[in-house]
Every structure is written in structure tokens, then in C-alpha cells.
Design a protein around this motif. Structure first.
Motif, PDB file in Angstrom:
ATOM      1  N   MET A   1       0.849  -1.200   0.000  1.00  0.00           N
ATOM      2  CA  MET A   1       0.000   0.000   0.000  1.00  0.00           C
ATOM      3  C   MET A   1       0.878   1.242   0.000  1.00  0.00           C
ATOM      4  O   MET A   1       1.837   1.336   0.748  1.00  0.00           O
ATOM      5  N   ALA A   2       0.510   2.168  -0.850  1.00  0.00           N
ATOM      6  CA  ALA A   2       1.323   3.368  -0.974  1.00  0.00           C
ATOM      7  C   ALA A   2       1.059   4.319   0.191  1.00  0.00           C
ATOM      8  O   ALA A   2       1.953   5.003   0.658  1.00  0.00           O
ATOM      9  N   GLU A   3      -0.175   4.333   0.679  1.00  0.00           N
ATOM     10  CA  GLU A   3      -0.493   5.299   1.724  1.00  0.00           C
ATOM     11  C   GLU A   3       0.095   4.852   3.057  1.00  0.00           C
ATOM     12  O   GLU A   3       0.370   3.699   3.282  1.00  0.00           O
TER      13      GLU A   3
ATOM     14  N   GLN B   1       2.894   5.339   4.122  1.00  0.00           N
ATOM     15  CA  GLN B   1       4.308   5.020   4.061  1.00  0.00           C
ATOM     16  C   GLN B   1       5.156   6.237   4.425  1.00  0.00           C
ATOM     17  O   GLN B   1       6.298   6.086   4.816  1.00  0.00           O
TER      18      GLN B   1
ATOM     19  N   PRO C   1      -6.027   9.954   2.890  1.00  0.00           N
ATOM     20  CA  PRO C   1      -5.475   8.863   2.086  1.00  0.00           C
ATOM     21  C   PRO C   1      -6.422   8.440   0.964  1.00  0.00           C
ATOM     22  O   PRO C   1      -5.979   8.076  -0.125  1.00  0.00           O
ATOM     23  N   LEU C   2      -7.721   8.505   1.216  1.00  0.00           N
ATOM     24  CA  LEU C   2      -8.688   8.127   0.182  1.00  0.00           C
ATOM     25  C   LEU C   2      -8.610   9.090  -0.999  1.00  0.00           C
ATOM     26  O   LEU C   2      -8.665   8.686  -2.155  1.00  0.00           O
TER      27      LEU C   2
END
Lengths: 585, 261
Positions: B1-3, B5, B161-162
Motif C-alpha cells: 500500500m502506498a499510503e 508510508q 489517504p482516500l
């Protein structure tokens, strides 16, 4: 049954949204009994969500509009009590629970509702512990809510609704985007809740799993409740309409039973739902006494070896934050084939798609796209050869009119001649049934039309590969079938169609080849029939056989000889009935 | 998942700063910021910067690597700002390199601005690193701010994040549509309009769904609510404010009266 056993009741309810002319619901009367599971089905736009909003009290108190008739929840008239009173009694889980989460962590999320209701903190703690067990989310209790799998998101949604201790739970398509195994685990949980006395209303597009255990089926069409009753009652009166004109998916076994009953006059006490029921029916009617012979498929014209479009060798990909999305994957794509890529969420399917359209560049291994290494392609140039229809077509729209949207694609590939553009646009509009909406805003179209417009904008680029991400996403049965027939057509023209899906029925009916991905690895590459015999691979990839496959294997196991390949229910029906006619004649 | 991070987010750690009452930490950020606008010499800012860095590493247990990766952008911006002050401020020229003239005012104002920016930003980062947003919301609500308002901030963080996911999806979707106009700039502008439109429309839809869900979960149905995870104020937390006030006072007095050094 006594009056007190009714949890929710609609009496002659009609409702018109404040900004609509026509009523969305027309004279609906229904009852939900305590401790039962009711299933609400109907095509897209038939008023299902409006019905849910009526039951959870958002209508009329919060959404306004014109309501006639009475909605009674737990003895309270929803038009006369405060919404707060209703939130304690009715729990709703929306289609995409991720958007309804209000906090960051799983355990906080469960506590959120009761906190708003001023429940004592110690009591809430007990509820949270209990629900973590019920939903099997205990290991994830400190997880961020956006670090959950699709199935866990649905379970958390359910837990947040249960935390309010409601008498009725409404679930809006809880399994719409789950892989088959996650779907099963959500089903199990719903059935367990009913056992514990919960009343459940389930809104759903596919009746498959729930048909045999539902207590009541409600069938809605254009705001009218066509019928309500036990699954058998509803199947007998409206079964055929459901899977033909109303776009409701039924189990393959039930489709077979209904067709035999309605079109071939075979008598039956109950419409079969499970595989054993279907086999019993076929045996009782002596339909299995002789071998089943399927008509020989038209052999593929023996042309030269189809052109190789994509060649991937030992492809690996790792994201910057460390996820190893692809591990040593090798495969080919040829012109004119319909290939399905399946696997659970996070298996590497989307990464593969992004590599194919050039949004990502390969790191290890080789990827050759149309005789040129992937690294040498620019995304924009590649778009002329390989097109991707996104899961949410809205993301791709760039203009304010359907016509302009297709025109944009033509301009992007330097088609400047006005006449040519006009002709091409007109042709693709006709082909995809979008003529009536040329001047509309792409965002204002129905879900099915958006999808088709997405396809249209891609097809005018004359790609050699069309990649479709989740063809069934947000679509009912009819929309899906229209889209799939179209895919078949363009495949016949020599375009390779690649669909990413976890709908195994679609794979069985349409795909010639299937690639199974799991945790970044390619587990299987071959014909769908071959896949269904490999239990280990299916299990590793969270996949399940179709009911039709189960039926055929069971028939074979019982010694029924079947010659030829059964891919669709009509294949099997043809084999069963042609012989019956022979017998009768 | 990119978020999730990026390193600028709350992570549970057993550190002194984590245990301080969120509202006290919020007040502390404001106090630090106020102090910076009283200083007239770069030295005070530098001392403040060092103290803050020590506090972050030792009392907040935030690794230096994380501090750097989160603040490199803002430190870079601070350096550019300082450079502009050096060459653009009027005053007596003390050093000349070609057309660039460094003035005595610039030599003082440049570092002052650099430390103002980096200290304020670092202090707010400390608040983010050491405070669960939920706890901050609870403490705000307990201080008398209606919880519906306190919660609005919290929800915005929840949906960030969405939105990021949405922007990424739209960007890739647009990339494969190709470019329809000859002008590269025109194309860019058009794409930006579209990002905004698509993200906004979908954002509004999500917001509507979220609002509906909140209603169904009795959010705002009473003026108060209970909290399963409560945060408690301890008088000892005030030590942070007292020490900070003392440091600021000493630094300001030193500048104005010239005592100590």
C-alpha cells in the motif's frame, strides 16, 4: 405468527424524492419477521436503496421528499419519531463500508456508534471484545481501517452496525467486490447472526449463495414490489423473468430447473437450487438414462499461428515501499484470444495490467510489447496499441459530452479529418447503444452506459489488446452480458481481450485461457476447464469452482457419460432436451 | 500500500512526549511559535532549534532519519528563503560576488527567517508524531469545543489517504488516454481542470455517503458522547509549558538586556 413478531413493516408506501417528478417507490407493502433473513433483489435503479433509506429512517426525516403510507419499525412510525430512536433499532452497512468508517483503528471504529449513543464506556468495551470475536477481527484490532482486506472491511462494517444493538440489520451488497472465498465467509457470518435471532435484510444482485437459506425473497422492479414470499414461491412465479428480463443472477442449477419447467414442461414440486436437488430432478425425469451428447463446437478455423502480441519472461516487480508485487512471471498474449486473469485482491493483477499499458516499467525479466521492449514505449504511444478500461470509468473521462469524449480519443491519435471523425464516432455510438445520450455529460450516465462509453473511447483507438478491469463491477447481469457479448465480437475481429476478474462464471463461459495469480506468482496458465480440476491452485488463489462445474463433475462421478465440453447452462440444457425431444418423438 | 508510508504520522511509542496531554502539546506549539516572533537575533532561534531537536530525539524518541525525511522539504525551503534574504535585504554591503550583494541586515534576517520556519514546522511535526489524532479530538471536546467541530478535523485526516488514492487513479487513467491538443501547456491545464473536477465530484459523493453513514451511527444525536479511550490531564504535563516559557523568557531577556553572554 403474532403481530409482535414483525420487526419492520411498510404499508402502502409510495415515495417521491424531492427533486424527482416520478415516484421511486409505488404502493409497496411488506413485512420483515423477527429472526428471519430477507433478500431484496431487482435490477439497477429499481428503488432498492430508497427502500433501505425508508427502513433506516433517513427518509423522510433527513432526505425529505413526499411519503405516503406508513413505515413502522419496532412499533414506531418513522415519520413521527426522531432519527436517533431509529438508529438504535436499525443498523445499515453501505455497499462500500470504507467510506462509512469514521475513525482510524478497528477497535475504535466498533466503539464509535455506541459512544455517540452515550453508552457507558465499560459496557462498550465488552461489546467491542464480543464483536471482535464474532467477526474474527481480533488479530486486526489495532489495524488502521484502510489496511484491511475486502472481506475484513465488510466484517468491520457489520460489527459497527451490530455494536448499536439493533433489531434489524440492512446489508447493501456486502459481497459485490469480494473474491469467492471472502464472499463465503461473509455469508457464513450472516447465517450465524440469523441463528442468534437477528433480523437481516440483504440487498443483492446475485442470489447464488443465499437462495437456499433465505426466509423471504422480495423482488422489486421500477419501484413496484413484484412479489414477495419464500424462495420457492418467488422462483415459481417470477423465476424466469428474474434471470431473463430482470437481470438477477440465479444459481446455474436453478436456471436449468426453471428452463426445464417453463419451456419443456417438466413437472417438479420444487425448483432445484443445490446440485443434489438438481440431479434428483434429472434422475426422476429419466433425463440421465442415456449419455449426454453436446453439439460439436465449430472448430476454430485452422489459420496460421495467431500473432504474438505480448511476451513476458521472468517478470518481477517490487514497489518502492517494498511490496513484491510480481515474482518471476512468464506468459504470452496472442491476437484474437479472450484471456482472463484471476486471483484475490493484491495478487498482482493490477500491477500486471499497469505494466502492460506502460504505467509501470519492468524491473527484472523481459517484457516485449508488439516486438519492442516495454521500456522503450511511451505511455501515450502504447495507448494506440493496448487499451485499458478502468474499474471506475469516470476516472478516464476528460470532456463534458459523450460525443466529445470519443472525439478526444480520435484527436489524441491524430485523426483530424472531420468527416472521418464524425463517421467513426457515429459508428461506435451505434455499436455500443449510446446514440440516445450523445449530448449528455459522461458523469450523468447510468453505470452500464459509463462502462460502455469507457469501452468506446478505447476501441476507436483501434487497439490490438483491450484490457478490462472487473467487467462485472457495479453492473447487473444484463449489463454484464451485453458487455461480454461485445467482447466476444471484437475478439472475433482479431483483437485480444484480457479481462481481470474474480467472477468464475464469467471465466467459464467466455474465457479461452485463464491465468491465475497468487501473491505475485503465476500459478496456472491454461484452459478454464483444466483449472477447475486443480483444487490446490483454486484454494491457494481464493477461487471456487462454479456450480455448473460441480454439477457436471457430480454427473460424471455418477457414471453419466458426457461427450463434449459444458461451458454454459444452455450447453447442458441443449444436451438434456434435444434427447428428450428424440424420446418424445 | 502506498499510503501511510510517509513518515509524518503518529506511531505508538513509549516516550515522554507521547504521554503529555494533547491540548498541552497544542498550546506548546503555539507558545514556541510566539517565542520565535519575539527573537531579534539568529542565535536565539538557533538555540531554540537545537533544544527542540534534542527534545524530539530524546523525549519524543523520533529517530533522526525520520525527522530528516519529513522535514527535508521544509528545511530546503528555509534555506532558499534565507538565501533570498541574504541577497535581497537592503543595508550595508559586506560581501560581494559578481552581481550578488550580501548585506548586514540580510546576514541577520536570513537566519532568523530560516529558524522561524524550521522551528515552527518541527514543533508541529512533534505534535503529529506524538499525538493520536483521536486523543487530540477528545481533549478538544473535553475543553468545551463541541465534539462535532473537533471531529471535523479528525475526519478530514481520515479521508486524506482516500483522496490521494483517487488522485493517483485519475492520473493514471488520464495518462493512457493520450493527448488531444498540440500545445503541451494547454493539455496540462486541461488535465488539471479534470483532476479537480473528477476528484471533487467523487469526493462529494464519498462525503455524502460518509455523512449518511454518520447519521445512521447516531453521530451528533446528543450534544455529548462517551469515550472508550479517554485521555486524562495531569498537572505534571504543565512542566513542558513552564520550561518552554522559561527558555523563551531567558532568550528574550538576554537579547534585550545583554545579560549572560
Amino acid at each position: 405468527m403474532t403481530e409482535t413478531n414483525i420487526i419492520a413493516e411498510l404499508r402502502n408506501v409510495s415515495y417521491t424524492h424531492w427533486n424527482h417528478q416520478e415516484p421511486t417507490l409505488k404502493n409497496v407493502t411488506l413485512q420483515l419477521q423477527r429472526g428471519t433473513l430477507s433478500v431484496l433483489v431487482g435490477p439497477g435503479g429499481s428503488g432498492k436503496s430508497t427502500l433501505c433509506d425508508l427502513l433506516n429512517g433517513r427518509i423522510p426525516k433527513l432526505l425529505g421528499g413526499q411519503l405516503t403510507g406508513e413505515v413502522i419499525i419496532d412499533g414506531l412510525d418513522t415519520a413521527k419519531v426522531e432519527v436517533k430512536e431509529l438508529t438504535k433499532r436499525v443498523g445499515s452497512v453501505s455497499q462500500d463500508p470504507e467510506t462509512m468508517f469514521a475513525t482510524l483503528y478497528v477497535e475504535d471504529e466498533i466503539a464509535f456508534g455506541p459512544e455517540n449513543l452515550l453508552v457507558d464506556a465499560d459496557e462498550i468495551r465488552l461489546t467491542v471484545e464480543e464483536l471482535l470475536d464474532v467477526t474474527q477481527l481480533r488479530p486486526q484490532r489495532r489495524n488502521l481501517v484502510w489496511h484491511l482486506s475486502g472481506g475484513q472491511v465488510q466484517k468491520l462494517g457489520l460489527a459497527t452496525a451490530l455494536a448499536m444493538k439493533p433489531s434489524l440489520i440492512i446489508l447493501d451488497e456486502p459481497t459485490a467486490n469480494l473474491d469467492p472465498i471472502a464472499t463465503l465467509s461473509v455469508y457464513d457470518m450472516v447465517l450465524k447472526l440469523r441463528e442468534q435471532g437477528m433480523t437481516i435484510l440483504l440487498v443483492i444482485r446475485e442470489l447464488d449463495e443465499f437462495l437456499s437459506c433465505a426466509d423471504q425473497v422480495l423482488l422489486l422492479q421500477e419501484g413496484t414490489l413484484l412479489t414477495s414470499g419464500t424462495p420457492q414461491e418467488v422462483l415459481k412465479s417470477h423465476g424466469e423473468a428474474m434471470f431473463t428480463s430482470l437481470g438477477v443472477w440465479l444459481p446455474e442449477t436453478t436456471e436449468i430447473g426453471l428452463t426445464l419447467r417453463n419451456r419443456h414442461n417438466i413437472q417438479m414440486r420444487d425448483i432445484p437450487i443445490t446440485v443434489p436437488e438438481t440431479i434428483a430432478l434429472l434422475q426422476d425425469n429419466h433425463l440421465l438414462d442415456q449419455p449426454l451428447v453436446l453439439p460439436v463446437r465449430e472448430a476454430q478455423p485452422a489459420t496460421v499461428q495467431p500473432e504474438l502480441l505480448v511476451e513476458a519472461k521472468n517478470l518481477s516487480f517490487r514497489y518502492a515501499e517494498g511490496t513484491h508485487a510480481l515474482k518471476d512471471v512468464s506468459f504470452n498474449i496472442h491476437a484474437g484470444e479472450l484471456l482472463a486473469i484471476v486471483g484475490r485482491n493484491g495478487a498482482g493483477k493490477s500491477t500486471l495490467a499497469k505494466l502492460l499499458v506502460g504505467l509501470l516499467k519492468p524491473q527484472a525479466g523481459s517484457l516485449t510489447l508488439f516486438d519492442k521492449p516495454a521500456a522503450q514505449w511511451k505511455v501515450e504511444d502504447l495507448a494506440n496499441h493496448i487499451a485499458l478500461v478502468f474499474q471506475n470509468p469516470e476516472h478516464q473521462f476528460l470532456t463534458d459530452k459523450v460525443w466529445d469524449e470519443i472525439d478526444y480519443s480520435l484527436l489524441a491519435r491524430n485523426v483530424t479529418d472531420l468527416e472521418v471523425r464524425k463517421e467513426t464516432i457515429q459508428e461506435s455510438l451505434t455499436r455500443l447503444g449510446l446514440e440516445a445520450v450523445v449530448d449528455k455529460h459522461p458523469f450523468s450516465l447510468s453505470a452500464g452506459m459509463k462502462r460502455r462509453l469507457g469501452v468506446a473511447t478505447m476501441l476507436v483507438c483501434r487497439p490490438r489488446i483491450l484490457l478490462v478491469d472487473e467487467p462485472t463491477y457495479g453492473q447487473d447481469k444484463q449489463m454484464t452480458q451485453t458487455l461480454m457479448h461485445f467482447m466476444e465480437e471484437i475478439r472475433a475481429e482479431g483483437i485480444a481481450v484480457v479481462m481481470i476478474t474474480h467472477d468464475m462464471r464469467l471465466v467459464q463461459e467466455y474465457a479461452q485461457r485463464v491465468i491465475v495469480m497468487s501473491e505475485g506468482q503465476l500459478l496456472f496458465d491454461g484452459q478454464p476447464q483444466g483449472l477447475f480440476n486443480q483444487d490446490e491452485i483454486l484454494q491457494a488463489a481464493n477461487l471456487r469452482k462454479t456450480v455448473l462445474h460441480d454439477l457436471v463433475s457430480e454427473l460424471t462421478a455418477r457414471g453419466v457419460l458426457i461427450s463434449g465440453e459444458v461451458r454454459t447452462t444452455s450447453d447442458l440444457l441443449t444436451a438434456l432436451t434435444t434427447r428428450e425431444e428424440v424420446q418424445n418423438g | 500500500m502506498a499510503e501511510g508510508q510517509h513518515s509524518l504520522r503518529y506511531i505508538e511509542r513509549d516516550a515522554v512526549m507521547h504521554r503529555i496531554y494533547p491540548l498541552v502539546k497544542l498550546a506548546w506549539v503555539f507558545m514556541v511559535a510566539a517565542g520565535l516572533f519575539l527573537y531579534k537575533t539568529p542565535l536565539s532561534g538557533a538555540i531554540n532549534f537545537v533544544i527542540l531537536l534534542l527534545l524530539t530525539v530524546f523525549l519524543g524518541k523520533i529517530p533522526l532519519r525520520e525527522i530528516l525525511s519529513s522535514s527535508k522539504f521544509i528545511l530546503g525551503l528555509g534555506l532558499i528563503l534565507m538565501f533570498f534574504h541574504l541577497i535581497a535585504d537592503p543595508g550595508n554591503v559586506v560581501y560581494q560576488l559578481g552581481p550578488l550583494k550580501v548585506t548586514d541586515t540580510g546576514l541577520i534576517q536570513g537566519p532568523i527567517f530560516f529558524f522561524r520556519l524550521s522551528v515552527v514546522v518541527l514543533a508541529s511535526f512533534v505534535l503529529i508524531w506524538t499525538t493520536d489524532t483521536r486523543d487530540l479530538m477528545v481533549s478538544l471536546a473535553k475543553a468545551g469545543i463541541p465534539y462535532r467541530f473537533a471531529f471535523a478535523v479528525f475526519l478530514a485526516l481520515r479521508f486524506l489517504p482516500l483522496v490521494q488514492q483517487e488522485v493517483d487513479a485519475v492520473r493514471s487513467a488520464h495518462a493512457i488516454r493520450g493527448r488531444a491538443s498540440k500545445s503541451s501547456l494547454g493539455h496540462r491545464i486541461k488535465l488539471w481542470q479534470r483532476y479537480m473536477f473528477t476528484v471533487l465530484v467523487n469526493g462529494l459523493r464519498k462525503a455524502e455517503a460518509a455523512a449518511a453513514a454518520l447519521e445512521c451511527r447516531a453521530f451528533g444525536s446528543s450534544p455529548t458522547r462517551t469515550y472508550v479511550k479517554d485521555v486524562h490531564f495531569h498537572a505534571v504535563d504543565l512542566v513542558l509549558l513552564i520550561v518552554t516559557a522559561a527558555i523563551i523568557t531567558v532568550l528574550v531577556l538576554r537579547e534585550r538586556t545583554g545579560f549572560l553572554f
